[in-house]
Each structure stands twice: as C-alpha cells, then as structure tokens.
Design a protein around this motif. Structure first.
Motif, PDB file in Angstrom:
ATOM      1  N   GLY A 540      -8.233 -15.799  -9.036  1.00 20.47           N
ATOM      2  CA  GLY A 540      -8.027 -14.726  -8.078  1.00 20.47           C
ATOM      3  C   GLY A 540      -9.270 -14.454  -7.273  1.00 20.47           C
ATOM      4  N   ILE A 543     -10.481 -16.387  -3.866  1.00 14.35           N
ATOM      5  CA  ILE A 543      -9.930 -16.186  -2.523  1.00 14.35           C
ATOM      6  C   ILE A 543     -10.903 -15.583  -1.522  1.00 14.35           C
ATOM      7  N   PRO A 544     -11.556 -14.462  -1.906  1.00  7.82           N
ATOM      8  CA  PRO A 544     -12.382 -13.826  -0.893  1.00  7.82           C
ATOM      9  C   PRO A 544     -13.336 -14.801  -0.214  1.00  7.82           C
ATOM     10  N   ALA A 698      -9.264  -8.222   0.477  1.00  7.99           N
ATOM     11  CA  ALA A 698      -8.984  -9.444  -0.266  1.00  7.99           C
ATOM     12  C   ALA A 698      -7.585  -9.424  -0.871  1.00  7.99           C
ATOM     13  N   HIS A 699      -7.084  -8.219  -1.090  1.00  3.36           N
ATOM     14  CA  HIS A 699      -5.755  -8.121  -1.702  1.00  3.36           C
ATOM     15  C   HIS A 699      -4.652  -7.978  -0.674  1.00  3.36           C
ATOM     16  N   GLN A 700      -5.044  -7.873   0.588  1.00  2.00           N
ATOM     17  CA  GLN A 700      -4.018  -7.605   1.599  1.00  2.00           C
ATOM     18  C   GLN A 700      -3.503  -8.890   2.227  1.00  2.00           C
ATOM     19  N   VAL A 701      -2.307  -8.787   2.725  1.00  2.00           N
ATOM     20  CA  VAL A 701      -1.696  -9.937   3.382  1.00  2.00           C
ATOM     21  C   VAL A 701      -2.219 -10.002   4.807  1.00  2.00           C
ATOM     22  N   PRO A 705       4.503 -12.629   6.584  1.00  2.00           N
ATOM     23  CA  PRO A 705       5.235 -13.706   5.923  1.00  2.00           C
ATOM     24  C   PRO A 705       6.544 -14.039   6.625  1.00  2.00           C
ATOM     25  N   PHE A 714       8.020  -5.568   6.721  1.00  2.00           N
ATOM     26  CA  PHE A 714       7.311  -6.024   5.526  1.00  2.00           C
ATOM     27  C   PHE A 714       6.743  -4.840   4.747  1.00  2.00           C
ATOM     28  N   CYS A 717       9.302  -2.982   2.941  1.00  2.00           N
ATOM     29  CA  CYS A 717       9.732  -3.751   1.764  1.00  2.00           C
ATOM     30  C   CYS A 717       8.759  -3.548   0.618  1.00  2.00           C
ATOM     31  N   ILE A 718       7.473  -3.581   0.955  1.00  2.00           N
ATOM     32  CA  ILE A 718       6.463  -3.433  -0.088  1.00  2.00           C
ATOM     33  C   ILE A 718       6.450  -1.992  -0.599  1.00  2.00           C
ATOM     34  N   ARG A 719       6.689  -1.082   0.311  1.00  2.00           N
ATOM     35  CA  ARG A 719       6.550   0.324  -0.038  1.00  2.00           C
ATOM     36  C   ARG A 719       7.594   0.793  -1.058  1.00  2.00           C
TER      37      ARG A 719
ATOM     38  N   VAL B  37       2.819   1.728  -5.174  1.00  2.63           N
ATOM     39  CA  VAL B  37       2.559   0.375  -4.669  1.00  2.63           C
ATOM     40  C   VAL B  37       1.392  -0.281  -5.406  1.00  2.63           C
ATOM     41  N   LYS B 380       8.371 -10.063  -4.862  1.00  7.52           N
ATOM     42  CA  LYS B 380       8.033  -9.046  -3.875  1.00  7.52           C
ATOM     43  C   LYS B 380       6.601  -9.230  -3.367  1.00  7.52           C
ATOM     44  N   HIS B 386      -3.901 -12.946  -3.762  1.00 15.40           N
ATOM     45  CA  HIS B 386      -4.250 -13.199  -5.159  1.00 15.40           C
ATOM     46  C   HIS B 386      -3.052 -13.721  -5.939  1.00 15.40           C
TER      47      HIS B 386
END
Lengths: 805, 445
Positions: A540, A543-544, A698-701, A705, A714, A717-719, B37, B380, B386
């Motif tokens: 994990g 990535i950054p 780093a955790h964000q899209v 997509p 999106f 959907c995530i919320r 979230v 999801k 990550h």
C-alpha cells in the motif's frame, strides 16, 4: 435442346455403327437449326429425307441394327441397363400417340407444343458455388436461430443477481395436489378404498385455491402486479402533489403574485394559441371565437371601465396617491387590451420575425440599443467573457429568461413589466457572479493537480504575450492614458482566460487516455510474493511514490521552462514578481474585432469615446486586481495566525483608553512557526491551493473510474454506506447480495432451451398434475352440487327422446 | 522538570447517586470516531488484505499417470469424478473427494487424444492415435474381468478430438474431417470437410445443441450445424487456434485459445472481428474452458500458468502457477463453479479453487454475511489506489515475469513505430487498425 435431340433420335436409331457420332452431329445441326427462326420446316424436310434414305437401303441396315442390339443390350441373363447410350426416351414412347386415333386432340397438341418448345435450360451452377450458397443459407438460418437467445442473455447480463443452477425445484412445502399426483394406490386396501371413493364420486381433496384465485394468479403475475401498483402509486402521488400545489397557490394572498401568475398564464395561452394556429387551425378558430365572445362581453359590461364603487373611491384618492392612479390606469389598460380586436398576423410577417430572430443572437433584441456601432460590448448586456460560463452553468435559467425577453419584444410590453424584467436581470447577474465565485473556490479545492499542470504553459503564454508586446513596443506610441491601459488589461486578461480554458481542455484528455489504458484490470504481476499483513502494508505504501512521480516531473519541468523563457528575470528570481508589472505595463494594443465601420479620421475621438464606454462597461469588474486580492487573501489565510491571549486589566489597570502594556502583550502573544513557502510564491498568475492534504491524497481516486459518468455519481456511490451500522438488516441483505449464487454440490447445467419459453409455460408444466386433478375435481363437483340438476335434466331429456322414438 | 503522574479523578467515574447509570469513560478524540466512509474504507482495505492473505488456491495434486496428461473430461452427472487421458494412451478415472484413482485403462496405443463423457454419465468415449474410437462403461468391470470397451470403431485416420451431444446419442470427432456419429452405427452419419486436412478440436454448443465449432490447422475456425450437409462459415486468423469452448450460458459466444498467446471471444453471428481479445499469457494458449455460470473462463498455457479471465475483460483476474507445474495442456472448470482442474506435462492433475481466497466447506449464516459484505466493500472501493494495488498484486515466476516485460516492450516498440510511420506519411494513408481487427485475416462463406 435435349428435347430437340430427342426428337431426331428415332430417325437416327436406324443408323450404323457410329451412330453416336451422328447423334452428336445431329445435335449440333439442331442447335444451329434452333437458332434459325424458321428451323422447324427445314427439320421436317430433313427428317423426311432421312426416312427416304433409310427406306432405300432398308434391308442391310436393319440387319446391322439387329446385330448391334443383340450384342450390346440383350443378354441371355438380364437386361443390360447401361447400353451404348440408347436410352429409352419419352418421345419413343409417345411417338405413337400422333398416329393413334384414340388419343384426344388436346393431349396431342400439348405434346406437339412440348416438342416444339425451344427454350433451353441454364447450365447448373458449379459445385463450389452451390455449396457456397447452401452454406450462406444455413449460416443465416442458424444465426437467426441463435439470436433468439439475445433477450435472455441481455437479461442475465443486466441481472443484479443470478442464481445457479438455473432450474431449481421450488423449496418449501409442495402443494398437496402435486404430492398426490405422482402417487398411486398400490396395496389392495388402498385400491379398495379408492374404488369406493371413485364409485361414490367423492372429491378426493378440498381445493387449496378456489378457481377464482387460480384464475387471478394466472391472469396477473406478481411482477406485473408490482409494476401496476407502482404505476398507480405514482399517479396518486402526482395527483396529490398537484392538488397540494393548487391549494397552496390558491392560499397565497399576494396580489402581485396573482397578477404575475395571470400574466404568465396569458402569455402561455398566447403562445399556445400561436402554436395552435400552425398545427390545428380549426381549434384555433374556435379559440378565436371564444376570445371574440369574451371581447364582446367585455365591451358590453362596465367592468374595468372605472365606473364601479372601487374605482370611484380610487378616483378620489388618485389626486394624492400615486398607486391609486396607477391602479386605475391598469384597469383601463386591461379594458383596452380585452377590447382590442385581434389581428391575425399574416404568414409573411411571422416569417420575417422568425428570420430576424434566427439571424441575430438573442441579446441583440434584449435591450433598447444605445445605438453604438463602435462599441462591441455595449451591444449585449453581458460581455462574452461573462456570458460563456453563464451559458454553461445556468443554461436553464438563462434560456427561460431569454425566451421571456423574446416574447416581451413581440408583445410590446408595458413599462412596468420591463422594469420587472430589468430587476430579474440584475438578480440574475448577481447570481452569476456569486456562482462564479463559488466555482472558483471549488476549483481551488478540487483541481489542484491540474493547476500544477497549468503553471508551466501559463508561463509560456505570458511569455508569448510579452514577446508580442516587445515587438510592438517600438511602433506603439503610448498614450499614457490610464483608461487605455485598463482596457488593455482586460484584453490581456481575456486572452489569459482563453488560454486557460484551452489548456484546461488540453490537459483534461491526457489523463483520460491514460485511464483508458489503465482501465483494463491489469494484474500487478511482480516477483514479490506477498504472504503477511506487513507485506500488504508495504504494498500500500508503494503507491505514493508512484503517484508523486509525475508531480516531481512537473516540478522539475517548471523551473527549466522558466529559466529558458525568462533570462532577464533570472537575477530577480529571489524577489517576488509583481504581476502588475508583468501584466499591465507591457500589454499590447489589441484591435477590437468588431469595429470595421469606424472612419479613420475620427479615430482619436472614437478612441476616447470607446475607452470611455468600455470603462463604463467594465466599471464593476477589475479582474486583475480581483485576482491579486484573491491571492493575497489566500496567502493571508494560509499564514499562521498570532494568537493574542492578553487579558486587559489583568494585573494592571484597565479601562477605556488604556491598553495593556507592551511587556504583557509581548508575553501573551503566541507566534506560530512560519508556514512553509507557498508553491505559487513565484508564480504571479497562479493560485495554488495549499489545502490539499497529501497524506489523504494517496488514498483518493485521481481519475473517474469507468462506469461512472461524472464525479458526483461516483461520490454519491462512495458516500452511501452498506454496512450494518448504518442500515437496516434487510437493506444490508439487499445491498450485499452477491452477484452470482451457486448451490453447493449442485451441477450447473448449461442453459436449456426451456429457458427461452416464457415462464408461464414452465409453471403450467409444473402445475400439469394439479390441472389434471382440478379437472377431475370439477367433474366431481358438477356431479356433486350442480351436477345433480344437470343429471336430472339429462335424464328427463333421455326419457323424452326414448318416448319420441 | 515535569513529572508525569498517573492520576485518577473520581469525578470521571463515580456516579452522583446510585440511581445514575454507570459512567462509561469515553474518548472524544474525533480521529477515533470517524464517519461512515472512512470506516468503510478501512474495512475495505482490510478486506482486500485478508483476501490476498487467504488466497491459497492450490487444493490437491493427483498423481499416477506415467506420461503427460493430454485430455480431461468431467463426468456429466457426478461432481467428484474426473476422467483423464495421458500421452501413453492410458485413461484414468479419478475420485476428487478422495483424491485417488479409481480405475486405470490402457485405452489406446499411442496418445489418448480426446475423451468425453456421455450426457447420462453411464459411459465415456475416447479417441486415440491408433485410429480408434472406443466407448467405455463408467462402471468398473467385476472382479477378474478384463477391461473391455463396450464398443470400438476402427477409423481410417487418426482422430484428434471428440465431443458428445448434450442430449442425444450422437457425438462428433475431428481428425482429417469433422464427423458426426450415431452411437449405434459404425460409420459416421455425416462428414464435413472444407478444404482442410486436419482439425485439432471440435466442440458442441451446449445451448444450441445442434451447432458445432472446430479449430483447423489452416488457422481457421469453422462452424457447423449438425442438421445441415455443409459447414456454415469459416474464419481464418493470423495464427492457429488450439482449442475452443462455447459459453454454456450465452448461446452465440465462444472463446478460442490461440498460438499467438491470446484468447479470442467471438460472437458466432459476427465473425469478422472478435468481441474481445484476452491477452496476458506469454506463450501459446493450449486449452480453455468456461465456468458453468458463463461469467468467466480459464485458460491453460504453454507458459506453465493457468489464468482466469472474466468473459468481458481483456486481462486476467487471476494467475495460478507452481514451481513444479510444467506446460499446462488441458484445463477444466468443475460443474459446480468451485474448482479448476489442470492437467500438465509432468503427469499430474492439479485441483485449484476457482476463487482463490474462498473458504471451503459449509459456512454459517454470519460467515456468509460477512463474506458478502467484504466482497461488496472490495467492489465499492476497488478504484481507490491502495485497495487496487493490493488487490491486483500477484507473484510471478521470474522467467514469466521477464518474458512479460519483454513482450510489453515489443508491443510498445511496435505501436511507437506505427505512430511514427503515421506521423511521417500522408494523412489517412496509414489506417488505424484496432487490436480486434488485427488478428482476423478473412471470413470465408
């Protein structure tokens, strides 16, 4: 052709050894003969000649034929089928028909016709070609057959959940009839009981469902019912909504509101009417009549004529009260309008107006023109710059307003209404400004990475601008006019904006392409084997580094670009570049594009005039200074604040006019450490938001997509959570239902053709047994209750019949 | 100097009266109480990690053959029975639950080329290099009896593949021609040939049971209808395809495994370009089999790996390999959608889980619910960097890894060259050819 040949064969048959050759020769002759027009006569002559010849030397030839026949075709054991090509032909058999008197003339004629028929059959297609055609046909057939599955397949692809195996026996208790259907009386005792039951025609069991229920089940499946119910619900909801709306509107006491409402209604009506004139002239005529009627009524009545009680009272007030006077005027206006005779506009006029509307953009019609050909900005209300985002953002509102305005033009509005419109416009403009502000803020928040990208090209653009400036600097005689400068500023700014927009557009597609390439779910196959949680953590954290790489590149890219583009500024690099210097001073004069009609002589005058107008037009918005202010504000906000904890009067004297001592202030003012330098410190034309949290980033899209069409989708959907903590049990079950469900230990058969048949049929097959039973049952019933009457009747009838006999 | 002392303030935990509810200490730090979230995100991350940790797909290895395994077949009615034929002509019947060989038959001399079970599961057919088709009973012979085929058909040429009809007593073989046989006759009831002299595979369509497709050595795929006297259509591709498999749930789709390291999914109604090109293997793909749900398929390759592809995806979702597994020659997906069977060169049949991290055996309702929830969370948050990185990570042997890199470089170089050519030639003179169009030469009617 063959037939022709056939016809001649009997004549040739008497020929000698090489009669085959002759045959073929004859064939050729006949081909040529058939090609001739009057061939038939020649033929006849020819045959006659041949016959004559044959009759001349008859004996010898006869012998020869006999000999050949015996050797070739007749064997003492059997008849040889494959002779020397002398097959029995149809004409051989039917040749005698001509001579026999018994045969009817009709058949003879037909035969003659057949013989005379000159049409030739076409050559059959080659084997390859026929096979190709066959293949094509077969392929079409089978592909059509296969296409039947399309609906089933798409349905399965769209399905939220698929349960395999597809054909499962329904679980739970079965209906009694189904259980009973397969069962037979086996033991003698059972048989005895059954025979007894049957002899008494007793119903074996009570029906589980009444026939009515059965029918209703058959008539409407659950899904249909659900759909129907949903429809009904929707209709009901809509109805109640409209009712509520109407009630609410009725309750509103504001006269102004109702007036506006009425006006809107009238306008709508007018519009409808116009449309009706085009589409449904009869209806329009009727409508016209109705209007005429109302006009007549109006003319007859004294309504709106300021003769009522209220009007008289108002008339007294009118001297002193402005509003009263206005009200009276309104009344009169109304009267006038209602009694005005309707003029049906001719088609030509309409077309003209249409044409005008088409040729000119809407804003041309909007305001009474301050007829100024010089100033392009004064033509419309809003500058193009401003109008573009407006169009994007508030397309609906603007369009409605524009429509309204257009109608206003056509209808020759009252002054009052115009005022209203103006107010509306003002409001609209305000809204726009606010919205823009908000958008800017949002952009700052969201589009940070893009801004980083932007920095480089913007520098480039700036540089370009400056170069142009440098080129023209010599030729240009500066007016040293402040106004002039301002105008130029604006020009430059607009240019900047354009560039920005273009860059935005350019910079957007690039990640899209990347996404496409990345979009496929590629596995990250590597040499590292991951076994523990720690390894995964490490994964994990990889990535950054990766994501930051492009950033690094861009960062390294910018200084180099700057260094190449601005060698003179290099010395001052430490100092902050003042955007005022950069932007305003060296700006070039840009020709205003829409000023072709200006006469050269008047140029100076015009120029000053123009600048004045532009100044007037842009009185409100000074973009650059706004931007600078913004930037400063951001910087201020980002700077760590000094916390003042001094309490006046604590430990010393306090009161009006007394300030806490210096010592105290120094002691209690807490200074935070200075913030790290801003990223946009050296970039005059850019504000880079510092709000972006890299640890979160780093955790964000980073890219949208695939299945989603915009970021809001999106995000929503995530919320929405799916866990048990935030949802009820049933919703969680529904939300977390797996896409494919298989039964443990069950073989999943390939889809069978029964799947194609709609489900009603399959249910029928299941219920087959039950239906049979029901039939029996019905019989029993008839015998039981109503049946008795029937039986009695039947008996009576029988008796009658027997009597009659 | 500041001394830190443990201090307890009775006000924090002592109730004012005994009627009060117990005071529970609570930490009000907002970082300890995130919203939904962030909470779900952490859960998703953990779920992904757990999935990777628990992904141990290898279940068992069945050894006993004395030569490389050339063909395999599922039993039509029994999940636990599998048949396999080896390169020495030996056929074995396996029990998967006991992981043992039930029966060994020396069926052919030379290779056992093809094997298939009858739809009722009472007998099975084998073809071999000795030009024979043999029908065997599924039941082992009684004690002291010899293994004898129920039926033997001596053909004129070598048969390379066999497949049985889904519901009727007919089967198809391929060799020099594609033949349709009635079980009760010793000569084919129909024989298709279309200018090709050797076929490698023939398969019945399990849904539209009268349709067949075959792979031929002239790089073509040919479709047949059992009821017609001629073949239907032929596609010629750039390179030969080894095997093909029809989708058991979608009648008109089939996938073929090709020598050019790719797999191609075709719609039989539009053969001019494949619907999807599946690429990930680094060597010829030797076998392919669909999952019974029709959602995924598994492919076996000469590069010693097995890959699982979602049917709509161009790339694999999973790759299986072991140190000891050599070239994988045949692969089957079990009929309950749970397992994958691979037969490879080094004489072993391997049993894998189709879903690598799945827990085997009976699950309690809570376990099931938790698994479903985790799955949903993973779906999801699958786009979050990550999660994605962890979910996609796979270990590959060095050789394959290197070859993959090499292939990627080759591909990049080619595309770069193409771009350059396009740049330096007249506009529109170098047409853009999509990946799908690249691999089809012609469609012959």
């Amino acid at each position: 052709m063959r037939r022709k040949g056939v016809k001649v064969v009997p004549a040739v048959m008497a020929g000698d050894d090489n009669d085959e050759e002759e045959l073929s020769l004859n064939d050729e002759d006949i081909i040529s003969a058939s090609e001739d027009e009057g061939g038939s006569d020649d033929e006849r002559k020819h045959t006659k000649l041949l016959e004559a010849i044959s009759s001349l030397g008859g004996r010898r030839r006869m012998k020869q034929t006999e000999r050949s026949e015996a050797s070739l075709q007749v064997s003492e054991f059997s008849v040889n089928a494959d002779g020397a090509g002398e097959k029995v032909n149809l004409s051989d058999l039917l040749g005698t028909m001509e001579k026999t008197p018994g045969a009817p003339n009709k058949t003879k004629k037909q035969l003659r016709n057949l013989q005379n028929c000159k049409e030739t059959l076409e050559l059959p297609l080659s084997k390859q070609e026929t096979e190709k055609i066959q293949r094509g046909l077969a392929y079409d057939k089978s592909s059509k057959e296969v296409s039947r599955w399309e609906s089933v397949i798409t349905q399965n692809q769209k399905a939220e959940q698929l349960v395999f195996p597809l054909r499962q026996d329904p679980t739970g208790p079965k209906r009694m009839e189904q259980v009973v259907a397969g069962w037979k009386a086996q033991t003698p005792l059972e048989q005895e009981i059954f025979s007894l039951l049957h002899s008494n025609s007793q119903p074996i069991h009570d029906p589980v469902l009444t026939p009515v229920e059965e029918a209703s089940i058959k008539a409407m499946s659950l899904e249909e019912a659900k759909i129907r119910r949903a429809e009904l619900q929707k209709a009901r909801a809509l109805q109640s909504y409209y009712e509520a709306k109407a009630r609410r509107e009725r309750k509103i006491k504001s006269k102004q509101y109702h007036k506006v409402q009425k006006k809107v209604k009238r306008r709508d009506f007018q519009k409808q009417f116009e449309e009706m004139m085009k589409t449904d002239p009869d209806g329009a005529l009727e409508e016209l009549k109705r209007m005429e009627l109302s006009r007549m009524e109006e003319r007859m009545s004294l309504k709106h004529q300021n003769s009522g009680k209220w009007a008289k009272a108002k008339a007294i007030m009118a001297k002193y009260d402005d509003s009263a006077r206005k009200a009276m005027q309104d009344q009169l206006e109304m009267n006038k309008e209602l009694t005005r005779k309707l003029v049906v506009p001719s088609d030509d006029d309409e077309e003209k107006s249409d044409g005008e509307a088409g040729a000119l953009p809407d804003f041309v019609n909007d305001q009474e023109p301050i007829t100024d050909s010089i100033n392009p900005w004064m033509r419309g209300k809003l500058t193009k710059e401003a109008s573009e985002p407006e169009v994007n953002a508030v397309a609906e509102e603007t369009s409605t307003v524009a429509r309204d305005e257009g109608q206003d033009k056509q209808q020759e509005e009252d002054e009052e209404e115009e005022e209203v419109e103006n107010e509306e416009e003002k409001l609209l403009r305000e809204f726009d400004r606010k919205r823009k502000l908000r958008q800017d803020e949002d952009d700052d928040l969201v589009l940070v990475p893009q801004e980083e990208n932007k920095t480089l090209p913007v520098d480039g653009a700036e540089q370009v601008a400056r170069k142009e400036v440098a080129g023209e600097d010599g030729s240009k005689i500066s007016d040293n006019d402040d106004e002039d400068e301002e105008e130029e500023e604006q020009e430059v700014v607009s240019e900047f904006n354009n560039l920005f927009n273009r860059l935005m557009k350019k910079s957007n597609p690039v990640p899209a392409v990347q996404e496409q390439t990345d979009g496929e779910e590629l596995l990250d196959e590597g040499l590292v084997r991951v076994r523990t949680m720690e390894d995964l953590e490490a994964l994990g954290q990889d990535i950054p580094v990766e994501t930051s790489r492009p950033e690094l590149v861009s960062e390294t890219g910018t200084p180099s670009a700057v260094s190449t583009s601005e060698p003179p500024n290099k010395k001052k690099k430490k100092k902050e570049i003042d955007p005022n210097e950069v932007l305003t001073k060296e700006a070039k004069v840009i020709k205003v594009p829409l000023v072709p009609t200006v006469v050269e002589e008047e140029e100076e005058e015009v120029h000053t005039e123009q600048t004045a107008i532009i100044k007037e037009a842009f009185a409100g918005d000074d973009v650059i200074s706004d931007f600078l202010k913004d930037k400063r504000k951001q910087e201020e906000a980002g700077r760590p604040k000094v916390v003042d904890l001094t309490l006046p009067g604590w430990g010393e004297w306090g009161g009006i006019g007394l300030k806490p001592s210096k010592h105290k202030r120094r002691k209690f003012r807490l200074k935070a450490a200075p913030a790290p330098p801003r990223k946009d410190q050296k970039l005059p034309a850019v504000i880079i938001s510092e709000k972006r949290n890299t640890s979160v980033a780093a955790h964000q899209v980073s890219q949208l997509p695939f299945p989603f069409q915009n970021s809001t989708q999106f995000e929503s959907c995530i919320r929405s959570p799916i866990g048990q903590t935030w949802n009820t049990q049933t919703t969680v079950k529904k939300l977390t239902a797996p896409k494919v469900v298989t039964k443990m230990g069950a073989i999943i058969e390939p889809m069978s053709k029964e799947e194609l048949i709609p489900k009603q049929k399959s249910s029928e097959t299941k219920k087959g047994a039950a239906i049979i039973l029901e039939e029996k049952m019905e019989k029993g019933k008839r015998k039981g209750s109503e049946g008795r009457k029937l039986l009695l009747q039947q008996k009576k009838q029988k008796q009658k019949k027997s009597k009659a006999q | 100097m500041k001394v830190k002392v443990l201090c307890r303030n009775p006000d924090d935990y002592v109730r004012e009266t005994t009627r009060d509810i117990q005071r529970v200490p609570r930490n009000y730090d907002p970082t300890l109480h995130p919203f939904e979230v962030p909470r779900e995100y952490t859960r998703a991350l953990n779920a992904t990690k757990m999935e990777r940790i628990f992904s141990k797909p290898f279940v068992a290895s069945l050894d006993g053959h004395r030569d490389g395994i050339n063909c395999m077949a599922k039993h039509a009615k029994s999940l636990s029975t599998v048949l396999s034929g080896a390169c020495d002509g030996e056929v074995k019947v396996w029990n998967l639950s006991k992981r043992e060989c039930l029966r060994t038959i020396q069926a052919h001399e030379g290779f056992a080329r093809g094997i298939c079970s009858r739809f009722c599961g009472t007998s099975f057919f084998t073809v071999g290099d000795d030009k024979t088709i043999k029908q065997w009973s599924m039941e082992p012979p009684g004690y002291g009896q010899k293994e004898e085929p129920l039926n033997t058909i001596l053909g004129k040429a070598v048969y390379t593949g066999i497949d049985h009809h889904q519901t009727e007593g007919t089967f198809a073989t391929c060799g020099q021609t594609v033949d349709i046989w009635d079980e009760l006759r010793s000569s084919p009831i129909r024989s298709f040939s279309w200018g090709v002299d050797s076929f490698s595979c023939v398969r019945y369509n399990p849904v539209e049971t009268e349709l067949l497709a075959s792979c031929a050595s002239d790089r073509s795929l040919i479709l047949y209808d059992m009821r017609e006297s001629t073949p239907l259509k032929k596609v010629i591709m750039k390179l030969r395809s080894n095997t093909l498999c029809w989708n058991p749930m979608e009648a008109y789709f089939f996938t073929c495994s090709s020598e050019d390291y790719n797999l191609y999914t075709y719609d039989m109604r539009r053969l001019d370009a494949p619907v999807k090109v599946h690429m990930d293997h680094v060597s010829a793909v030797l076998d392919v089999d669909y999952s019974p749900t029709g959602k995924e398929f598994v492919s076996a390759s000469f590069d010693k790996t097995v890959r699982i592809f979602p049917k709509d995806s161009g790339h694999s979702r999973e790759v299986y390999h072991t140190k000891r597994m050599q070239h994988v020659i045949c692969v089957k997906w079990s009929a309950d959608n749970k397992y994958i069977l691979t037969g490879s060169d080094e004489m072993n049949i391997r049993l894998w889980k189709a879903n690598a991290s799945e827990k085997l055996g009976v699950l309690t309702a809570r376990e099931k619910a938790a698994l479903n929830y985790n799955q949903k969370l993973r779906d999801k948050f699958q786009h979050h960097p990550h999660v994605r990185r962890i979910a996609r990570h796979r270990h590959l042997p060095r050789a394959i890894f290197r070859q993959k890199r090499e292939l990627r470089e080759i591909k990049e170089a080619r595309s770069r060259k193409e771009q350059n050519v396009r740049k330096h030639s007249k506009p529109d003179s170098v047409p853009l050819v999509t990946e799908k169009e690249k691999h089809v030469v012609t469609v012959v009617e």
